[in-house]
Scaffold this motif. Structure first.
Motif, PDB file in Angstrom:
ATOM      1  N   GLU A 141       1.113  16.786   0.364  1.00 21.69           N
ATOM      2  CA  GLU A 141       0.743  15.933  -0.860  1.00 21.69           C
ATOM      3  C   GLU A 141       0.665  14.618  -0.462  1.00 21.69           C
ATOM      4  N   ILE A 142      -0.244  13.841  -1.123  1.00 23.24           N
ATOM      5  CA  ILE A 142      -0.197  12.319  -0.914  1.00 23.24           C
ATOM      6  C   ILE A 142       0.968  11.495  -1.219  1.00 23.24           C
ATOM      7  N   GLU A 143       1.749  12.357  -2.070  1.00 23.25           N
ATOM      8  CA  GLU A 143       2.993  11.660  -2.572  1.00 23.25           C
ATOM      9  C   GLU A 143       4.125  11.627  -1.309  1.00 23.25           C
ATOM     10  N   ASP A 144       3.683  12.482  -0.403  1.00 26.52           N
ATOM     11  CA  ASP A 144       4.614  12.752   0.765  1.00 26.52           C
ATOM     12  C   ASP A 144       4.039  11.660   1.965  1.00 26.52           C
ATOM     13  N   MET A 145       3.127  11.152   1.832  1.00 30.70           N
ATOM     14  CA  MET A 145       2.707  10.240   2.984  1.00 30.70           C
ATOM     15  C   MET A 145       3.086   8.712   2.553  1.00 30.70           C
ATOM     16  N   GLU A 146       2.848   7.995   3.566  1.00 27.82           N
ATOM     17  CA  GLU A 146       3.277   6.488   3.520  1.00 27.82           C
ATOM     18  C   GLU A 146       1.918   5.661   3.604  1.00 27.82           C
ATOM     19  N   TRP A 147       1.981   4.290   2.792  1.00 24.18           N
ATOM     20  CA  TRP A 147       1.055   3.599   2.868  1.00 24.18           C
ATOM     21  C   TRP A 147       1.181   2.576   3.893  1.00 24.18           C
ATOM     22  N   SER A 148       0.313   2.407   4.889  1.00 24.42           N
ATOM     23  CA  SER A 148       0.472   1.485   5.862  1.00 24.42           C
ATOM     24  C   SER A 148      -0.510   0.178   5.664  1.00 24.42           C
ATOM     25  N   GLU A 165      -0.821  -2.396   7.678  1.00 24.86           N
ATOM     26  CA  GLU A 165      -1.371  -2.510   8.876  1.00 24.86           C
ATOM     27  C   GLU A 165      -2.499  -1.966   9.245  1.00 24.86           C
ATOM     28  N   LEU A 166      -2.646  -0.299   8.956  1.00 28.96           N
ATOM     29  CA  LEU A 166      -3.950   0.341   9.257  1.00 28.96           C
ATOM     30  C   LEU A 166      -4.450   0.393   7.973  1.00 28.96           C
ATOM     31  N   GLN A 167      -4.067  -0.112   6.751  1.00 26.03           N
ATOM     32  CA  GLN A 167      -4.894   0.237   5.647  1.00 26.03           C
ATOM     33  C   GLN A 167      -5.188   1.859   5.291  1.00 26.03           C
ATOM     34  N   ALA A 168      -4.166   2.484   5.398  1.00 27.23           N
ATOM     35  CA  ALA A 168      -4.561   3.924   5.326  1.00 27.23           C
ATOM     36  C   ALA A 168      -3.128   4.665   4.979  1.00 27.23           C
ATOM     37  N   PHE A 169      -3.107   5.719   4.254  1.00 25.14           N
ATOM     38  CA  PHE A 169      -1.989   6.860   4.076  1.00 25.14           C
ATOM     39  C   PHE A 169      -1.768   7.444   5.632  1.00 25.14           C
ATOM     40  N   THR A 170      -0.208   7.590   5.756  1.00 28.25           N
ATOM     41  CA  THR A 170      -0.066   8.029   7.164  1.00 28.25           C
ATOM     42  C   THR A 170       0.859   9.014   7.006  1.00 28.25           C
ATOM     43  N   TYR A 171       0.938  10.026   7.873  1.00 32.16           N
ATOM     44  CA  TYR A 171       2.017  11.040   7.985  1.00 32.16           C
ATOM     45  C   TYR A 171       2.277  11.400   9.419  1.00 32.16           C
ATOM     46  N   THR A 227      -7.706   6.881   4.592  1.00 35.32           N
ATOM     47  CA  THR A 227      -7.988   5.746   3.833  1.00 35.32           C
ATOM     48  C   THR A 227      -8.404   5.928   2.380  1.00 35.32           C
ATOM     49  N   LYS A 228      -8.153   5.030   1.638  1.00 38.89           N
ATOM     50  CA  LYS A 228      -8.582   5.118   0.234  1.00 38.89           C
ATOM     51  C   LYS A 228      -9.919   5.391   0.061  1.00 38.89           C
ATOM     52  N   GLU A 229     -10.604   4.764   0.840  1.00 38.65           N
ATOM     53  CA  GLU A 229     -12.096   4.949   0.762  1.00 38.65           C
ATOM     54  C   GLU A 229     -12.707   6.281   1.329  1.00 38.65           C
TER      55      GLU A 229
END
Length: 81
Positions: free
Chosen positions: A7-14, A16-22, A33-35
């Protein structure tokens, strides 16, 4: 077949990377990325190994993000006497 569904809620926003990470089992991070999300992508890949995960999210949460940032501020009503 993806390594896992996350789930996107379980990921973290970075920032530095400008991306959701897990966390990936290899020690690196799955990234999306959001894009990518706005484009309908649902696969987050690990840059260090061949694993990937399927990201579960509501596409509508990201499709309107661009419109919010690009819209001019609302106009104040003009009083005509």
């Amino acid at each position: 077949m993806s390594y896992d569904d996350v789930e996107i809620e379980d990921m973290e926003w970075s920032d530095e990377l400008q991306a959701f990470t897990y966390p990936c089992p290899c020690g690196d991070l799955f990234q999306i990325t959001k894009e990518d999300l706005r484009a309908g992508e649902e696969i987050a890949r690990c840059p260090s190994c061949s694993l990937y995960i399927t990201v579960i999210y509501n596409a509508e949460d990201f499709s309107f993000d661009d419109h919010k940032n690009n819209m001019p501020p609302p106009q104040k009503p003009i009083t005509v006497a």
